[in-house]
Write an enzyme that holds these catalytic residues in place. Structure first.
Site, short mmCIF file in Angstrom:
data_model
loop_
_atom_site.label_atom_id
_atom_site.label_comp_id
_atom_site.label_asym_id
_atom_site.label_seq_id
_atom_site.Cartn_x
_atom_site.Cartn_y
_atom_site.Cartn_z
CB SER A 111 -0.98 0.05 1.24
OG SER A 111 -1.89 1.14 1.16
CG HIS A 112 0.15 3.62 3.35
ND1 HIS A 112 -0.89 2.34 3.39
CD2 HIS A 112 0.74 3.93 4.58
CE1 HIS A 112 -0.86 2.17 4.65
NE2 HIS A 112 -0.15 2.91 5.31
CG ASP A 275 -2.44 4.42 -1.43
OD1 ASP A 275 -2.94 4.30 -2.48
OD2 ASP A 275 -2.41 3.24 -0.51
CG ASP A 277 -2.36 0.04 -2.74
OD1 ASP A 277 -2.67 0.88 -2.11
OD2 ASP A 277 -3.41 -1.07 -2.22
CG ASP A 279 -5.94 1.18 -1.19
OD1 ASP A 279 -4.85 2.09 -1.24
OD2 ASP A 279 -5.92 0.05 -0.31
NE ARG A 280 -3.74 4.40 3.24
CZ ARG A 280 -3.22 4.53 4.20
NH1 ARG A 280 -2.43 5.62 4.47
NH2 ARG A 280 -3.51 3.67 5.16
CE LYS A 374 -7.41 2.30 1.93
NZ LYS A 374 -7.29 1.13 2.91
C1 G1P Z 1 -4.00 1.84 8.12
C2 G1P Z 1 -5.23 2.69 8.46
C3 G1P Z 1 -6.20 1.95 8.04
C4 G1P Z 1 -6.41 1.44 6.75
C5 G1P Z 1 -4.95 0.50 6.64
C6 G1P Z 1 -4.78 -0.06 5.26
O1 G1P Z 1 -3.96 0.66 9.02
O2 G1P Z 1 -5.13 3.23 9.54
O3 G1P Z 1 -7.45 2.92 8.16
O4 G1P Z 1 -7.44 0.66 6.50
O5 G1P Z 1 -4.04 1.28 6.90
O6 G1P Z 1 -4.69 0.86 4.02
P1 G1P Z 1 -3.29 0.69 10.79
O7 G1P Z 1 -1.93 0.88 10.15
O8 G1P Z 1 -3.84 1.89 11.37
O9 G1P Z 1 -3.66 -0.68 11.05
ZN ZN Z 2 -3.09 1.48 -0.20
#
Ligand code: G1P
Ligand code: ZN
Length: 541
Positions: A111-112, A275, A277, A279-280, A374
């Site tokens: 992801s991010h 981000d 991937d 989704d954000r 998302k």
């Molecule tokens: C974080 C975000 C959460 C999101 C997840 C995946 O998770 O807070 O809302 O769904 O990334 O993108 P966390 O690191 O808080 O467990």
């Molecule tokens: Zn992501």
């Protein structure tokens, strides 16, 4: 030829908030990827099945894809649909699973989190509904990794994932598809592309920062090619294995270049970032930042302006730490509202059951029932559709929204890479103090209630405990404490802060200033400095 490779369990292959994430060298170490992928196939079954496969293009994405394909073939899968170059944004992968009615999909992404030889890699499994595997399934996969003795591997050359079309891998079919086409077509069914095109033709300008991650090709195709935004609207639009050294997390800290531009004299009308991937999303107006919680509320209040939601919404769901701004909209619309634990997987049942249409998290995630993830670009397009219909600026839309519903001032403070033992000790003390908190006065506010959030899924009745400590005050202010479930280094403490202002005055404050007493109370109640040695957060969103 299929070989069976002897292996032994590797500790720690436990999926977190969103799949299994580890440092790339860990994922590249002997048997690591293979053990986890075999555990996935052992749990969901592969024989005769079809899957989708793709990832955000980060370092190791291409080689991991070849391994996963050979293992899918060796485990008897009939067909795998792969994005060209093993690339698929997370929402596009979710869509392909649904469109092709496959038995699920494997997404390679962290992801991010940054990517590269020394950064992060991840793998997650999505279900036939297109959504992340629920806890029971990921738990079964984890269990399987603790008892694994062998995995199956087809001995074969790499599949040419650069060539779109049908390939054969042993007895398995590999269909390489363009990663963007089907997703872009879905967006055309949801939004008024004509109205948005006319807005761009009329001189509307935006900046889309893809942060050298996967949405680049999607953004260029949809915004520049199909909607006529000027060439160059999309920046950092070529996905790179190390995201160009960027931290592909669309928030004011990491998307600073976009923030600077949007607050400069040369700011375009609208700015957005996405981000790793895809989704954000982060959304910014000229000179005004839109918090994700507010974005969810504004989208819910205006979604009916887009063709895909013209019939109205069934309900709005938000994660518990997300501000209650969306609840006020749901109440005004007379539709359902839901509060779930953090993580998109908790929205799946509500979306499948038709109880919620739009969902969102404070962590820059918004989406709807069009997929089961998302979706960053979706949120950008819904904003564009709303701007095209209302013909107002982002600032005007936000101010009107606050005037009507009041404003939930909101911020999240992250304290990163805390020693795990110290973070655990802080939570143990905090949990131990919960029953003493009601009635206590702090920073001029009185605690009304305090608990550890537990969730009972209204659709299947499953219960998830310990989803975050909440402290609610009599004046409606709120503090939530959670530990991140996506990090790969130590513990990350997330402190979520909220205060409601009904208006009409006091709606235009700086969020950090408006939240100052709540922030001080959060430090005092949890003893953050004593336990962690930290007095200030690393990231403020
Ligand atoms: C974080 C975000 C959460 C999101 C997840 C995946 O998770 O807070 O809302 O769904 O990334 O993108 P966390 O690191 O808080 O467990
Ligand atoms: Zn992501």
């Amino acid at each position: 030829m299929i070989t069976t490779v002897a292996t032994t369990p590797i500790a720690g292959q436990k999926p977190g908030t969103s799949g299994l994430r580890k440092k790339t060298p860990v994922f590249m170490s002997r048997h690591y990827l293979e053990n986890f992928v075999q555990a996935i196939f052992d749990v969901v079954g592969a024989k005769g099945k079809a899957f989708v496969l793709g990832g955000d293009g980060r370092y190791f994405n291409d080689r991991a894809a070849q391994v996963i394909l050979r293992m899918a073939a060796a485990n008897g899968a009939a067909r795998v649909i792969v994005g060209q170059g093993a690339i698929l944004s997370t929402p596009a992968a979710s869509h392909l699973i649904r469109l092709n009615q496959t038995d699920g999909g494997i997404i390679m992404s962290a992801s991010h989190n940054p990517g590269g030889p020394d950064e992060d890699f991840g793998v997650k499994f999505n279900m036939p509904n297109g959504g992340p595997a629920p806890e029971a399934v990921t738990e079964a996969m984890f269990q399987r990794t603790t008892e694994i003795t062998e995995y199956r591997m087809l001995e074969a050359q790499d599949v040419d994932l650069g060539r779109i079309g049908r390939h054969q891998l042993g007895d398995m079919v590999v269909d390489v598809v363009d990663p963007v086409t089907d997703y872009a077509a879905l967006m055309e069914t949801l939004f008024d592309f004509g109205a948005i095109r006319a807005m761009f033709a009329g001189g509307f300008r935006m900046r889309m920062d893809s942060m050298c991650a996967v949405t680049g090709p999607y953004a260029v195709e949809v915004l520049e090619n199909r909607l006529g935004a000027p060439k160059g609207t999309c920046v950092n639009a070529t996905p790179l294995p190390d995201f160009g050294g960027m931290h592909p997390d669309p928030n004011p800290t990491w998307a600073k270049a976009l923030m600077d531009e949007m607050f400069s004299d040369a700011a375009p009308d609208f700015g957005a970032a996405s981000d790793g991937d895809g989704d954000r999303n982060m959304v910014v107006g000229r000179g005004i930042y839109v918090s994700p919680s507010d974005s969810l509320a504004v989208l819910a209040a205006n979604a009916h302006l887009a063709p895909g939601y013209a019939k109205g919404l069934r309900g709005v769901a938000r994660s518990m730490p997300t501000s209650a701004a969306a609840d006020r909209v749901a109440d005004a619309l007379g539709i359902g509202k839901y509060e779930t634990p953090t993580g998109w997987k908790f929205f799946g049942n509500l979306l499948d059951a038709g109880q919620a249409t739009i969902c969102g998290e404070e962590s820059f995630g918004t989406g709807s029932d069009h997929v089961r993830e998302k979706d960053g670009l979706w949120a950008v397009l819904l904003w564009l559709n709303i701007l095209a219909v209302r013909k107002q600026s982002v600032a005007e839309i936000l101010r009107e929204h606050w005037a009507k519903f009041g404003r939930n001032y909101y911020s999240r403070h992250d304290f990163e890479a805390i020693e795990t033992a110290r973070a655990d000790a802080m939570f143990a003390a905090l949990r131990g103090s919960l029953s003493d908190l009601p009635g206590r006065q702090v920073e001029g506010m009185v605690v009304q209630s305090a608990d550890d959030f537990a969730y009972t899924d209204p659709v299947d009745g499953s219960v998830s405990q310990k989803q975050g400590v909440r402290v609610l005050f009599q004046d409606g202010s709120r503090i939530v404490y959670r530990l991140s479930g996506t990090g790969t280094e130590g513990a990350t403490l997330r402190v979520y802060l909220e205060r409601y202002a009904a208006g009409p005055s006091g709606l235009d404050l700086d969020a950090q200033a408006a939240l100052a007493p709540v922030i001080r109370a959060a430090h005092a109640l949890a003893g953050i400095a004593d336990h962690t040695g930290r007095t200030a957060p690393d990231v403020v969103t």
